[in-house]
Design a protein around this motif. Structure first.
Motif, mmCIF file in Angstrom:
data_model
loop_
_atom_site.group_PDB
_atom_site.id
_atom_site.type_symbol
_atom_site.label_atom_id
_atom_site.label_comp_id
_atom_site.label_asym_id
_atom_site.label_seq_id
_atom_site.Cartn_x
_atom_site.Cartn_y
_atom_site.Cartn_z
ATOM 1 N N THR A 404 0.835 -1.196 0.000
ATOM 2 C CA THR A 404 0.000 0.000 0.000
ATOM 3 C C THR A 404 0.870 1.246 0.000
ATOM 4 O O THR A 404 1.756 1.394 0.847
ATOM 5 C CB THR A 404 -0.925 0.012 1.227
ATOM 6 O OG1 THR A 404 -1.764 -1.158 1.192
ATOM 7 C CG2 THR A 404 -1.801 1.247 1.226
ATOM 8 N N GLU A 405 0.622 2.132 -0.954
ATOM 9 C CA GLU A 405 1.367 3.382 -1.044
ATOM 10 C C GLU A 405 0.860 4.397 -0.031
ATOM 11 O O GLU A 405 1.626 4.990 0.727
ATOM 12 C CB GLU A 405 1.239 3.952 -2.460
ATOM 13 C CG GLU A 405 1.943 5.287 -2.672
ATOM 14 C CD GLU A 405 3.446 5.152 -2.635
ATOM 15 O OE1 GLU A 405 4.123 6.137 -2.287
ATOM 16 O OE2 GLU A 405 3.953 4.045 -2.942
ATOM 17 N N SER A 406 -0.447 4.616 0.026
ATOM 18 C CA SER A 406 -1.044 5.575 0.954
ATOM 19 C C SER A 406 -2.528 5.306 1.075
ATOM 20 O O SER A 406 -3.127 4.609 0.244
ATOM 21 C CB SER A 406 -0.813 7.019 0.487
ATOM 22 O OG SER A 406 -1.469 7.249 -0.747
ATOM 23 N N ILE A 407 -3.118 5.879 2.124
ATOM 24 C CA ILE A 407 -4.562 5.815 2.361
ATOM 25 C C ILE A 407 -5.040 7.227 2.645
ATOM 26 O O ILE A 407 -4.454 7.926 3.485
ATOM 27 C CB ILE A 407 -4.908 4.871 3.527
ATOM 28 C CG1 ILE A 407 -4.496 3.428 3.192
ATOM 29 C CG2 ILE A 407 -6.393 4.927 3.845
ATOM 30 C CD1 ILE A 407 -4.776 2.442 4.305
ATOM 31 N N SER A 449 -7.728 6.266 11.872
ATOM 32 C CA SER A 449 -6.485 7.048 11.815
ATOM 33 C C SER A 449 -5.485 6.556 12.841
ATOM 34 O O SER A 449 -4.295 6.389 12.538
ATOM 35 C CB SER A 449 -6.796 8.529 12.029
ATOM 36 O OG SER A 449 -7.682 9.007 11.047
ATOM 37 N N ALA A 450 -5.954 6.325 14.059
ATOM 38 C CA ALA A 450 -5.041 5.858 15.105
ATOM 39 C C ALA A 450 -4.453 4.492 14.759
ATOM 40 O O ALA A 450 -3.259 4.240 14.972
ATOM 41 C CB ALA A 450 -5.777 5.799 16.443
ATOM 42 N N PHE A 451 -5.261 3.598 14.175
ATOM 43 C CA PHE A 451 -4.770 2.259 13.836
ATOM 44 C C PHE A 451 -3.757 2.321 12.698
ATOM 45 O O PHE A 451 -2.715 1.652 12.751
ATOM 46 C CB PHE A 451 -5.955 1.370 13.457
ATOM 47 C CG PHE A 451 -5.573 -0.028 13.069
ATOM 48 C CD1 PHE A 451 -5.275 -0.981 14.035
ATOM 49 C CD2 PHE A 451 -5.478 -0.405 11.739
ATOM 50 C CE1 PHE A 451 -4.928 -2.273 13.687
ATOM 51 C CE2 PHE A 451 -5.123 -1.691 11.373
ATOM 52 C CZ PHE A 451 -4.843 -2.620 12.358
ATOM 53 N N LEU A 452 -4.037 3.111 11.665
ATOM 54 C CA LEU A 452 -3.130 3.191 10.530
ATOM 55 C C LEU A 452 -1.813 3.858 10.891
ATOM 56 O O LEU A 452 -0.758 3.514 10.341
ATOM 57 C CB LEU A 452 -3.804 3.939 9.374
ATOM 58 C CG LEU A 452 -5.025 3.255 8.751
ATOM 59 C CD1 LEU A 452 -5.625 4.118 7.648
ATOM 60 C CD2 LEU A 452 -4.658 1.888 8.190
ATOM 61 N N LYS A 453 -1.851 4.814 11.814
ATOM 62 C CA LYS A 453 -0.595 5.438 12.252
ATOM 63 C C LYS A 453 0.282 4.441 12.982
ATOM 64 O O LYS A 453 1.513 4.475 12.871
ATOM 65 C CB LYS A 453 -0.910 6.638 13.147
ATOM 66 C CG LYS A 453 -1.487 7.830 12.387
ATOM 67 C CD LYS A 453 -1.797 8.982 13.324
ATOM 68 C CE LYS A 453 -2.387 10.159 12.544
ATOM 69 N NZ LYS A 453 -2.757 11.289 13.438
ATOM 70 N N GLN A 454 -0.327 3.513 13.714
ATOM 71 C CA GLN A 454 0.460 2.473 14.373
ATOM 72 C C GLN A 454 1.144 1.565 13.359
ATOM 73 O O GLN A 454 2.221 1.028 13.625
ATOM 74 C CB GLN A 454 -0.432 1.641 15.289
ATOM 75 C CG GLN A 454 -0.980 2.389 16.494
ATOM 76 C CD GLN A 454 -1.893 1.527 17.330
ATOM 77 O OE1 GLN A 454 -2.160 0.372 16.994
ATOM 78 N NE2 GLN A 454 -2.380 2.082 18.431
ATOM 79 N N LYS A 455 0.520 1.387 12.200
ATOM 80 C CA LYS A 455 1.083 0.518 11.160
ATOM 81 C C LYS A 455 2.010 1.278 10.209
ATOM 82 O O LYS A 455 2.476 0.705 9.221
ATOM 83 C CB LYS A 455 -0.045 -0.129 10.349
ATOM 84 C CG LYS A 455 -1.026 -0.936 11.188
ATOM 85 C CD LYS A 455 -0.320 -2.051 11.928
ATOM 86 C CE LYS A 455 -1.260 -2.821 12.817
ATOM 87 N NZ LYS A 455 -0.573 -3.870 13.597
ATOM 88 N N ASN A 456 2.286 2.551 10.521
ATOM 89 C CA ASN A 456 3.178 3.378 9.707
ATOM 90 C C ASN A 456 2.701 3.489 8.260
ATOM 91 O O ASN A 456 3.497 3.444 7.314
ATOM 92 C CB ASN A 456 4.607 2.828 9.741
ATOM 93 C CG ASN A 456 5.204 2.866 11.127
ATOM 94 O OD1 ASN A 456 4.972 3.808 11.890
ATOM 95 N ND2 ASN A 456 5.975 1.846 11.477
#
Length: 584
Positions: A404-407, A449-456
């Motif tokens: 994945t490039e970005s979300i 948002s919080a979950f995706l930030k944890q996954k960098n």
């Protein structure tokens, strides 16, 4: 002992070329590129020999007496080798070689039947092609009179059995037969052969020719793991993709889905991912199998298999395995008495050796494992796993975070509905098209948002700008403001014209003569004031052409006409204005 040797011969369907040698005891084949021991056979095991034309020149087909190896083929013979091969078999093994003619007409209509271990297609009594029954992986009734055969993928080349990329690049994956009419047979003959009686099923109904051919294929072909006993069977399982109710039959190397009119075989080697996820209704549990290659039904491919059970449904199961066989699977136990989804997932994990992926640590604003979302017009359930996303619908979608490039979050459209939801776009590194999940509740922005930030994961939030565009709809007000602005602009233009009329006599105000000021004021208040005439000129489109001589003449005529209509009072005021200018 004398020997007879043939060069440049292929063994079976393999790509390697080698040497075939005959002697009185038997025969053997060895490839040119390998130093291994040659493959040898006993000459007394040969029952029958056939010579026929194939793609790789001519083929020698030997029918053997062993059940595990019923037929051996050698390709690559030249036409001139026919007499030599025939004489060699007759001399060494006392076998009479038969020459079979092949039909080269190219017709697609003929007669299909099962002969021994092959499906043969004949045109005018000559064989056009043959299909070994061992290669048939599935048979389905595709239409009223159609039988669809699916074929097993060929194994990798012998020199690298674990490398799946070494398979033959072009493979036959499906073939359909259109077989009209009813099945006719005479007593004692096989179904589908010519006869005088109509074939009837157990209920006394007539059997179509397509059904008879389909049933014959299922009986004689290696469909699923028909040969041998199943380990365990689970009846009446609801499968959402492909939709239907199936019996799940587990075998040592495959899973069989047996439905009312369909029969799928899923080798364990084609199962690469297993997910066990609770539905959002908190009443059911879903088992998702990722398949490569996917199972097929006609032109539709199913890369995922989705089954569903009630959470509280329990099953009693006992595995049909001996103690020695059970010892090969340390994670299996002989008897189970637990919820159905747990038993099936544990059996799958033990037999396939694949990990069962549970839901991740992500929780929605309501504390659920997933959330509702749409992909185009299809509604489904979106789950955030530890290493990716999975969208479960009629055709599930699996997205890996590593690819994945970005979300990005955004809101498109307008109205009250879009103010409560947002869209999530997943940009892939490898795929050209992006995956867009729509109609996600706005309250899920923070948990996601919080979950995706944890996954960098690179996260782009376009919500603020979009929210301003949607939450403050100014379309009507904008139109009103534009109309007001246009009116102000028009009045400003008129004001400028009036200012020009007033600025025509600034010297009168500079003079100390108050009568001249009164005269100027009376002139501006008169019905034929300069401001009114200027506005008339502007309305008629003439104000911009005041310097044109023709326009000046026209204006003078209009002024004279106005003087005649105004009377003596206006004639008395205008000389005063001239005097004021003269004195100025």
């Amino acid at each position: 002992m004398s020997t007879v040797t043939f060069e440049n011969i292929f063994h079976g369907d393999g790509p390697d070329i080698g040497k075939l040698r005959f002697n009185a005891a038997g025969f053997g084949w060895k490839t040119y590129t390998s130093e291994d021991t040659p493959t040898t056979y006993n000459g007394h095991d040969v029952r029958h020999a056939t010579w026929l034309r194939v793609a790789r020149n001519f083929q020698l087909r030997l029918a053997m007496r062993q059940a595990e190896k019923p037929r051996i083929t050698f390709d690559g013979f030249k036409r001139d080798d026919h007499d030599k091969v025939k004489r060699t078999l007759d001399e060494y093994f006392n076998i009479k070689m038969e020459t079979r003619d092949t039909s080269l007409k190219g017709w697609n209509w003929g007669k299909a039947q099962v002969q021994g271990n092959d499906i043969t297609f004949q045109i005018q009594g000559k064989t056009t092609f043959e299909i070994p029954l061992s290669t048939v992986g599935n048979s389905n009734i595709a239409g009223k009179n159609e039988v669809a055969l699916e074929f097993n993928p060929p194994p990798p080349f012998p020199h690298d059995p674990k490398d799946l990329s070494k398979r033959v690049p072009d493979e036959l994956v499906e073939m359909r037969f259109y077989i009209p009419g009813k099945s006719m047979k005479s007593k004692g003959s096989d179904a589908g052969s010519d006869g005088e009686e109509t074939d009837l099923d157990e209920d006394g109904n007539e059997v179509s020719a397509a059904d008879a051919f389909h049933n014959m294929i299922k009986e004689k072909a290696d469909i699923g793991a028909v040969v041998g006993d199943s380990i365990v069977v689970f009846e009446d399982i609801l499968v959402l993709t492909p939709r239907g109710r199936f019996s799940l039959e587990f075998y040592p190397d495959s899973l069989r889905l047996l439905g009312k009119s369909t029969d799928y075989r899923v080798p364990f080697t084609s199962i690469h991912r297993i997910f066990l996820l609770p539905k959002l209704d908190d009443l059911h549990v879903q088992l998702v199998l990722g398949l490569d290659p996917p199972i097929r039904q006609g032109a539709t491919r199913y890369p995922f298999l989705v089954a569903q059970w009630p959470k509280d449904e329990e099953v009693d199961a006992e595995l049909n395995l001996s103690d020695e066989e059970l010892a090969k699977y340390p994670d299996l136990q002989r008897k189970y008495e637990a919820p159905t989804f747990q038993v099936i997932s544990r059996v799958l994990k033990a037999l396939t050796g694949k990990k069962v992926t549970p839901p991740g640590t992500f929780r929605t604003a309501q504390g659920l494992n997933g959330l509702k979302a749409n992909v185009k017009a299809v509604q489904g359930e979106l789950y955030f796993l530890e290493k990716g996303l999975i969208f479960i619908a009629k055709q599930p979608i699996l997205i890996d975070f590593s690819k994945t490039e970005s979300i990005s979050f955004s809101r498109v459209g307008g109205g009250i509905a879009s103010a409560k939801t947002f869209d999530m776009r997943v940009v892939s590194k490898t795929e050209v098209a992006d995956h867009v999940f729509t109609a996600i509740s706005k309250e899920e922005v923070q948990p996601i948002s919080a979950f995706l930030k944890q996954k960098n994961i690179k996260l782009l939030n376009e919500m603020e700008e979009t929210v301003m565009d949607i939450d403050e709809p100014l379309s009507d007000e904008d139109e009103e403001m534009e109309s007001i602005a246009s009116e102000d602009e028009d009045s400003g233009k008129k004001g400028k014209k009036n200012d020009k009329g007033k600025k025509a006599k600034p010297a009168v105000q500079d003079d100390d003569d108050e009568s001249d000021d009164e005269d100027f004021q009376s002139e501006s208040s008169d019905g034929g004031s300069p401001s009114e005439s200027d506005s008339d000129d502007e309305d008629s489109g003439m104000a911009s052409d005041a310097s044109d001589p023709m326009m000046e003449e026209l204006q003078r005529k209009q002024a004279k006409r106005a003087k005649k209509e105004s009377g003596n009072s206006s004639d008395a005021e205008k000389p005063k204005a001239k005097k004021a200018k003269k004195g100025d």
